[in-house]
Design a protein around this motif. Structure first.
Motif, PDB file in Angstrom:
ATOM      1  N   SER A   1       3.029   2.850   5.462  1.00 23.75           N
ATOM      2  CA  SER A   1       2.670   1.960   4.353  1.00 23.75           C
ATOM      3  C   SER A   1       1.824   0.804   4.870  1.00 23.75           C
ATOM      4  CB  SER A   1       3.923   1.401   3.673  1.00 23.75           C
ATOM      5  OG  SER A   1       4.806   2.434   3.288  1.00 23.75           O
TER       6      SER A   1
ATOM      7  N   ASP B   1       0.736   4.056   0.372  1.00 24.18           N
ATOM      8  CA  ASP B   1       1.705   4.750   1.211  1.00 24.18           C
ATOM      9  C   ASP B   1       1.248   6.186   1.432  1.00 24.18           C
ATOM     10  OD1 ASP B   1       4.810   4.787   2.168  1.00 24.18           O
ATOM     11  OD2 ASP B   1       4.294   6.696   1.216  1.00 24.18           O
TER      12      ASP B   1
ATOM     13  N   TYR C   1       1.981   1.799  -3.413  1.00 20.74           N
ATOM     14  CA  TYR C   1       3.191   1.286  -2.776  1.00 20.74           C
ATOM     15  C   TYR C   1       3.524  -0.099  -3.320  1.00 20.74           C
ATOM     16  CZ  TYR C   1       6.354  -0.174   1.009  1.00 20.74           C
ATOM     17  OH  TYR C   1       7.443  -0.603   1.736  1.00 20.74           O
TER      18      TYR C   1
ATOM     19  N   ARG D   1       7.248   4.035  -4.141  1.00 19.08           N
ATOM     20  CA  ARG D   1       5.938   4.697  -4.120  1.00 19.08           C
ATOM     21  C   ARG D   1       5.774   5.512  -5.391  1.00 19.08           C
ATOM     22  NH1 ARG D   1       4.161   8.730  -0.369  1.00 19.08           N
ATOM     23  NH2 ARG D   1       4.548  10.465  -1.774  1.00 19.08           N
TER      24      ARG D   1
END
Length: 476
Positions: free
Chosen positions: A364, A392, A418, A448
């Motif tokens: 991430s 992500d 994310y 996510r």
């Protein structure tokens, strides 16, 4: 059955382009289209930003009226922009790469997304036609800069073995400023190889019908006109509106899949530059150099509720799977504010799938706004709250997402948006130990998702997954 073959126009142009320079171009709406270039690339090394844009335009295909996917009902495509301009690495929305050298001639290794595609489900006309998929292209790019003029040449190759071809782009651009506006008209000469053109516009023998003749497309060359505009709204806020137009070559218009002879593209949006990881800016008058770094360890379980429900205290474990996450996060402050600080963060986590599938890594990259709560009777720090936004990438699709999306008969994606929220408390209020004086313990919510199936680059995913984790973070 008679097989139509297009002419071989364009090979001369390719030789001329390759004789000039060998390199690679990158952008968004079409992989060889500079309509999605935004001014962030001109930022100082270390700059971190976020933004969003709306991608619109026409399609060359019959019965396809929008650039959006059949996976949603949108006419346009929303694109989150995750932005970083480093000394070596860079992320410019759907473009990422490595700077090789700088100067009046720049060279980059790049990788980026091609949005071209054909979804047969769009109309019964395509009932015998196979899907034409989007792909990632990459290679080497060079740009020659002379004052307000630039000459850009590029060569892209398919990295995912979808069309197995390549595309060359030679672009001349002129820039001028007027007050807070910047205008940048350009002319591009594009070459697309036979493999690329035939993949997207050819008709194979097993796809052909009496009303859809077999067609083998050849390489194509064409010109594109465009105008990119930028408005510097506030100190760190930028608005942009970009447009392009092109007349399609006969190698494309002769295809029985195509009913347009010209197409346009538009990209409109904004971005915000948070600051610089190498020279963080300050919103305070303390005059000190900002050097704050952080490291954090986190571990948690798969949650049942959504990100919003977890915020409201619904911390129930998932009823579908019992999976876990553990990892570390590194952070660098990019803005030291009087009320909010901004941090650039990189997190690497191990997804522990409890024998439902192999464990895998999850990465991430995000920007976090961090605020601090103080005692009303003193300047003692009582807690911190942070909210992060970024992207992500998971090596595998988490099993919980596979199960949830399968129940809804919807697609999944390795690459998703994310979100993160954290709340924590300083250990110096609990112990006098000098070793943890600048450390905090608390809870992190990790999320996510595909932003409600609004974005091609996120796979038009509607849904995602959430993790509730405990963490300890230390700042220096």
């Amino acid at each position: 059955m008679r097989r139509i073959r297009a002419t071989n126009a364009g090979n001369i142009l390719l030789l001329q382009l390759m004789g000039l320079v060998a390199c690679l171009a990158v952008s968004y709406a079409r992989a060889d289209n500079q309509v999605t270039q935004i001014p962030f690339a001109d930022s100082a090394p270390g700059s971190v930003g976020l933004g969003a844009g709306i991608r619109n335009g026409s399609s060359p295909y019959r019965y396809v009226d929008t650039v959006s996917s059949m996976e949603n009902d949108n006419v346009r495509d929303m694109m989150p922009l995750y932005l970083y301009e480093g000394e070596y690495l860079f992320f410019h929305g759907t473009r990422a790469g490595v700077h090789l050298w700088d100067g009046w001639v720049t060279g980059d290794l790049v990788a980026q997304y091609r949005f071209d595609r054909l979804e047969p489900e769009v109309n019964d006309f395509y009932r015998t036609v196979s899907k034409r998929s989007q792909t990632v292209e990459g290679g080497l790019a060079l740009e020659f800069n002379l004052d307000r003029q630039s000459l850009y040449f590029s060569l892209l190759s398919d990295l995912q073995s979808r069309h197995n071809g390549n595309v060359a782009d030679l672009t001349y651009r002129y820039r001028w400023d007027y007050s807070r506006f910047e205008f940048s008209p350009y002319l591009s000469l594009i070459y697309q190889s036979q493999e690329l053109v035939d993949y997207y516009y050819g008709v194979e023998s097993d796809e052909a019908r009496p009303d859809l003749p077999e067609y083998e497309a050849d390489a194509a060359a064409f010109a594109r006109l465009g105008l990119n505009t930028t408005y510097h709204l506030l100190d760190h806020w930028y608005l942009f509106a970009n447009f392009s137009w092109e007349a399609l070559p006969s190698e494309i218009t002769d295809s029985p899949l195509v009913d347009e002879d010209q197409i346009y593209a538009a990209f409109v949006g904004f971005h915000y530059n948070f600051g610089n990881v190498f020279e963080p800016r300050s919103g305070q008058d303390h005059g000190q150099v900002i050097t704050d770094w952080s490291w954090r360890v986190q571990a948690g379980y798969q949650a049942q509720g959504t990100f919003h429900k977890s915020h409201r205290g619904d911390l129930q474990r998932s009823v579908d799977v019992h999976t876990y996450l553990a990892g570390v996060t590194l952070g660098k402050k990019v803005y030291d504010g009087a009320i909010l600080d901004f941090w650039g963060k990189f997190s690497i986590n191990r997804r522990l799938e409890n024998d439902l599938q192999d464990n895998f890594w999850d990465f991430s990259v995000y920007v976090m706004a961090m605020g601090t709560g103080y005692s009303p009777w003193s300047d003692r720090e009582l807690f911190r709250y942070g909210f992060g936004f970024g992207f992500d990438y998971a090596q595998r699709i988490p099993m919980v997402e596979q199960i949830k999306q399968d129940k809804k008969d919807q697609n999944t994606s390795h690459f998703l948006n994310y979100l993160e929220a954290q709340v924590d408390f300083p250990l110096r209020n609990m112990t006098r130990a000098e070793s943890v004086r600048n450390c905090y313990v608390g809870m992190t919510l990790i999320h996510r998702s595909g932003i409600f199936a609004t974005s091609d680059i996120l796979g038009n995913v509607s849904g995602g997954s959430d993790v509730v984790a405990a963490h300890m973070e230390c700042v220096r």
